[in-house]
Write a protein that holds these residues in place. Structure first.
Motif, PDB file in Angstrom:
ATOM      1  N   LEU A   1       0.889  -1.119  -0.006  1.00  0.00           N
ATOM      2  CA  LEU A   1       0.141   0.097  -0.011  1.00  0.00           C
ATOM      3  C   LEU A   1       0.818   1.385  -0.180  1.00  0.00           C
ATOM      4  O   LEU A   1       0.622   2.109  -0.424  1.00  0.00           O
ATOM      5  CB  LEU A   1      -1.046  -0.039   1.262  1.00  0.00           C
ATOM      6  N   ASN A   2       2.052   1.245   0.726  1.00  0.00           N
ATOM      7  CA  ASN A   2       2.872   2.342   0.742  1.00  0.00           C
ATOM      8  C   ASN A   2       3.291   2.853  -0.607  1.00  0.00           C
ATOM      9  O   ASN A   2       3.522   4.103  -0.875  1.00  0.00           O
ATOM     10  CB  ASN A   2       4.067   2.285   1.819  1.00  0.00           C
ATOM     11  N   THR A   3       3.465   1.846  -1.580  1.00  0.00           N
ATOM     12  CA  THR A   3       4.121   2.241  -2.727  1.00  0.00           C
ATOM     13  C   THR A   3       2.805   2.473  -3.756  1.00  0.00           C
ATOM     14  O   THR A   3       2.998   2.752  -4.888  1.00  0.00           O
ATOM     15  CB  THR A   3       4.957   1.344  -3.147  1.00  0.00           C
ATOM     16  N   SER A   4       1.698   2.293  -3.458  1.00  0.00           N
ATOM     17  CA  SER A   4       0.502   2.492  -4.275  1.00  0.00           C
ATOM     18  C   SER A   4      -0.136   4.002  -3.803  1.00  0.00           C
ATOM     19  O   SER A   4      -1.016   4.406  -4.852  1.00  0.00           O
ATOM     20  CB  SER A   4      -0.562   1.673  -3.894  1.00  0.00           C
ATOM     21  N   LEU A   5      -0.006   4.707  -2.886  1.00  0.00           N
ATOM     22  CA  LEU A   5      -0.310   5.811  -2.589  1.00  0.00           C
ATOM     23  C   LEU A   5       0.115   7.171  -3.349  1.00  0.00           C
ATOM     24  O   LEU A   5       0.852   7.809  -2.653  1.00  0.00           O
ATOM     25  CB  LEU A   5      -0.449   5.889  -1.034  1.00  0.00           C
ATOM     26  N   ILE A   6      -0.055   6.884  -4.556  1.00  0.00           N
ATOM     27  CA  ILE A   6       0.497   8.074  -5.568  1.00  0.00           C
ATOM     28  C   ILE A   6      -0.604   9.032  -5.470  1.00  0.00           C
ATOM     29  O   ILE A   6      -1.531   8.943  -6.360  1.00  0.00           O
ATOM     30  CB  ILE A   6       0.899   7.522  -6.854  1.00  0.00           C
ATOM     31  N   GLU A   7      -0.570  10.360  -5.055  1.00  0.00           N
ATOM     32  CA  GLU A   7      -1.432  11.340  -5.111  1.00  0.00           C
ATOM     33  C   GLU A   7      -1.411  12.288  -6.438  1.00  0.00           C
ATOM     34  O   GLU A   7      -0.202  12.765  -6.314  1.00  0.00           O
ATOM     35  CB  GLU A   7      -1.397  12.047  -3.812  1.00  0.00           C
ATOM     36  N   LEU A   8      -1.975  12.177  -7.441  1.00  0.00           N
ATOM     37  CA  LEU A   8      -2.011  12.989  -8.553  1.00  0.00           C
ATOM     38  C   LEU A   8      -2.847  14.150  -8.879  1.00  0.00           C
ATOM     39  O   LEU A   8      -2.631  15.078  -9.447  1.00  0.00           O
ATOM     40  CB  LEU A   8      -2.286  12.148  -9.949  1.00  0.00           C
ATOM     41  N   ARG A   9      -3.812  14.338  -7.834  1.00  0.00           N
ATOM     42  CA  ARG A   9      -4.571  15.301  -7.791  1.00  0.00           C
ATOM     43  C   ARG A   9      -4.596  15.845  -6.056  1.00  0.00           C
ATOM     44  O   ARG A   9      -4.573  15.002  -5.224  1.00  0.00           O
ATOM     45  CB  ARG A   9      -5.922  15.130  -8.033  1.00  0.00           C
ATOM     46  N   THR A  10      -5.098  17.108  -6.060  1.00  0.00           N
ATOM     47  CA  THR A  10      -5.081  17.745  -4.746  1.00  0.00           C
ATOM     48  C   THR A  10      -6.498  17.160  -4.165  1.00  0.00           C
ATOM     49  O   THR A  10      -7.420  17.039  -4.823  1.00  0.00           O
ATOM     50  CB  THR A  10      -5.296  19.226  -4.679  1.00  0.00           C
ATOM     51  N   PRO A  11      -6.605  16.504  -2.990  1.00  0.00           N
ATOM     52  CA  PRO A  11      -7.728  16.212  -2.285  1.00  0.00           C
ATOM     53  C   PRO A  11      -8.935  17.029  -2.388  1.00  0.00           C
ATOM     54  O   PRO A  11      -8.482  18.081  -2.104  1.00  0.00           O
ATOM     55  CB  PRO A  11      -7.320  15.706  -0.825  1.00  0.00           C
ATOM     56  N   GLY A  12     -10.105  16.523  -2.744  1.00  0.00           N
ATOM     57  CA  GLY A  12     -11.327  17.139  -2.701  1.00  0.00           C
ATOM     58  C   GLY A  12     -11.779  17.944  -4.117  1.00  0.00           C
ATOM     59  O   GLY A  12     -12.743  18.590  -4.281  1.00  0.00           O
ATOM     60  N   GLN A  13     -10.711  17.811  -5.284  1.00  0.00           N
ATOM     61  CA  GLN A  13     -10.956  18.527  -6.428  1.00  0.00           C
ATOM     62  C   GLN A  13     -12.045  18.021  -6.999  1.00  0.00           C
ATOM     63  O   GLN A  13     -13.091  18.573  -7.130  1.00  0.00           O
ATOM     64  CB  GLN A  13      -9.728  18.650  -7.285  1.00  0.00           C
ATOM     65  N   VAL A  14     -11.886  16.451  -7.272  1.00  0.00           N
ATOM     66  CA  VAL A  14     -12.842  15.941  -8.238  1.00  0.00           C
ATOM     67  C   VAL A  14     -13.012  14.444  -7.884  1.00  0.00           C
ATOM     68  O   VAL A  14     -12.152  13.945  -6.951  1.00  0.00           O
ATOM     69  CB  VAL A  14     -12.394  15.851  -9.684  1.00  0.00           C
TER      70      VAL A  14
END
Length: 569
Positions: free
Chosen positions: A139-152
């Motif tokens: 899981l730690n290598t899968s949490l790739i944030e591409l967007r700011t939380p809450g946008q879409v």
């Protein structure tokens, strides 16, 4: 005395009527005749059934033992469990997830903090896993944030896995035990279920789906007591936890909130649609498992039109939409973005195949041209071709056939929803076939600088050749690694440091390549430059060619989302 008693009775009657009229609209149930509804439902999906209050119609006991796996079903189970933990004070809706899971989510004061609200509404912004890696091994290598939380909001399997980890940590129990205690036991469901709804999607039978539908309509446990507190129950079917636009998509904890012609409902999944006000839920397990969507949706809408009277809807949403400042420039190319990928291969493939073009017409209308139709399972977007949309309010448009086009009023990354299907603005830089066609010529131009490796004009020219060849090689190698090796390094080898190394090499290569135009300018202004022969004639155009190639390569890496990215996460 009699008059006084009559007055009191009249006052009491008025009080009761006032009380009844102020009760929640969703408490006014509508009774549907099975003989009228089931033939329509079964025509759209043979296994469809509906729940009317606490009564279940169309569920065949002979076929209710088989289960199926579904992302939305697993998310709903985890959502209900998380709301129970909120009621118990073990979780908080808007507290940063980093406070509970610091080993997975870093606390960064310069970024929007990821919260439980984002996980429930699937607005965390995580990249989806590549095909063939549907389950996060690490899981730690899968949490790739591409967007700011809450946008879409878009389907987020990785965020679902994080929600599972959050529930485990907050409850102090294994997933098997917390689901048994907070979901299956209160609903009176036997323990013949999958214990891991995210790592192995939850297996639910139609009978369990029917019990969940009763819960959503009545907030009842198997013993008749309340399953959730009033506040948590409201978050399920009416509380707006995320809003894109006053007239655009909005989410409750359970799913998308829909409204049309005075009728409102919650779509948990295209095959699981709940009308809380009328006390009716429609379920089609085959549609939930990936079957045809459009006919089932159309059938539900036809049933709603025939049986559910429209009710007055506040014009507050329309007033809020009309108060927005009208957009000035929303035309251009948009790429489908409901499955954001961190892998270059799938990202480029999507940008090449799944895009729309928005053009402005006279009178404020828009023409939307689709390169490819949206898959039926993802939303009811228009088919391939051109559709004209007319303005309803700033950033919100409708076509003559009822499709909705809604832009982000805050231009949060340039997103729009086309009837529930998410797109992101990419502009000219989104024309991937054109950009990719330039790559061979760009690398050939950079390689031509090797002609100056042994230049007699001095070290500056030899240094330029070395920068061009080294920079081009680093960028080319990194691009190949991003294209062919990224999912292997991340998910098979579990060595994300390799990705960090080649992305660092790519950015070093970019720095070397971007120095070429500066060196070219210096040569032209201060020398040394050739003074005779063909070298004098060709030196200037060759420097211009190398400079253009360098800038083009930089723009390509920007368009593909690689420039400036150093870490694997």
């Amino acid at each position: 005395m009699r008059d006084y008693a009559q007055v009191q009775i009249l006052r009491a009657a008025i009080f009761v009527l006032t009380l009844l009229s102020s009760m929640p609209a969703w408490a006014q149930s509508v009774v549907l005749r099975a003989d009228d509804v089931l033939p329509l439902l079964n025509g759209a999906a043979p296994d469809a059934f509906y729940v009317n209050g606490s009564a279940i119609h169309g569920l065949d006991d002979d076929t209710t033992t088989s289960g199926f796996q579904n992302h939305d079903a697993g998310r709903l189970v985890l959502t209900l469990t998380a709301l129970r933990l909120i009621d118990q004070g073990k979780l908080t809706l808007d507290a940063p997830v980093a406070q509970v899971l610091p080993e997975l989510i870093e606390k960064n004061p310069f970024q929007v903090a990821l919260t439980l609200r984002h996980l429930l509404t699937e607005t965390g912004g995580f990249a989806v896993l590549p095909a063939g890696f549907s389950t996060p091994t690490h899981l730690n290598t899968s949490l790739i944030e591409l967007r700011t939380p809450g946008q879409v909001s878009a389907p987020d399997p990785v965020g679902l896995r994080l929600l599972e980890a959050l529930i485990i940590k907050a409850s102090g129990l294994s997933l098997q035990d917390v689901l048994e205690r907070e979901f299956f036991a209160p609903l009176g469901i036997g323990a013949t279920h999958s214990a891991t709804p995210a790592t192995k999607p939850v297996t639910l039978s139609p009978r369990i789906l029917a019990r969940i539908a009763v819960l959503l309509l009545r907030n009842e446990q198997s013993d008749g007591s309340a399953y959730l507190s009033r506040r948590s129950y409201e978050m399920l079917t009416q509380g707006v936890l995320w809003l894109f636009h006053p007239l655009g998509p909005e989410r409750s904890a359970a799913g998308y909130l829909r409204e049309r012609e005075g009728r409102s409902w919650v779509e948990i999944n295209p095959g699981f649609i709940v009308f809380p006000r009328e006390g009716v839920a429609f379920v089609a397990p085959s549609v939930m498992a990936g079957g045809p969507v459009a006919s089932f949706r159309q059938t539900i809408w036809r049933i709603a039109q025939q049986n559910f009277p429209p009710h007055s809807v506040s014009d507050g949403r329309m007033n809020a939409a009309r108060a927005l400042t009208p957009p000035t420039d929303i035309a251009g190319r948009y790429t489908r973005a409901d499955r954001p990928s961190a892998w270059l291969h799938t990202r480029l493939e999507n940008m090449q195949k799944n895009w729309i073009r928005v053009s402005e017409l006279a009178g404020g209308s828009l023409r939307v041209t689709l390169n490819s139709p949206a898959p039926e399972t993802a939303g009811a977007a228009p088919a391939q071709g051109s559709v004209t949309f007319h303005p309803v309010a700033p950033y919100h448009y409708r076509s003559d056939s009822g499709e909705r086009l809604t832009f982000s009023p805050v231009r949060a990354g340039g997103y729009l929803y086309l009837d529930g299907v998410l797109y992101r603005y990419t502009g000219l830089m989104g024309n991937i076939p054109f950009l990719m066609s330039l790559l061979p010529w760009v690398f050939a131009a950079l390689a031509s600088a090797g002609l100056h490796l042994h230049s007699k004009l001095g070290k500056p020219w030899r240094r330029m050749a070395l920068f061009s060849l080294t920079g081009g090689a680093l960028i080319g190698g990194a691009l190949y690694a991003e294209w062919a090796l990224w999912p292997v390094a991340m998910y098979e080898w579990d060595i994300p440091v390799l990705v960090t190394l080649w992305r660092t090499a790519l950015n070093i290569g970019l720095m070397l390549v971007l120095s070429l135009p500066l060196l070219a300018i210096a040569f032209v202004r201060r020398g040394p430059m050739p003074e005779k022969g063909w070298a004098l004639i060709l030196a200037g155009p060759h420097l211009a060619l190398i400079s253009i190639a360098a800038m083009t390569l930089f723009l390509i890496t920007v368009a593909t989302g690689l420039a400036g990215t150093f870490t694997a996460l």
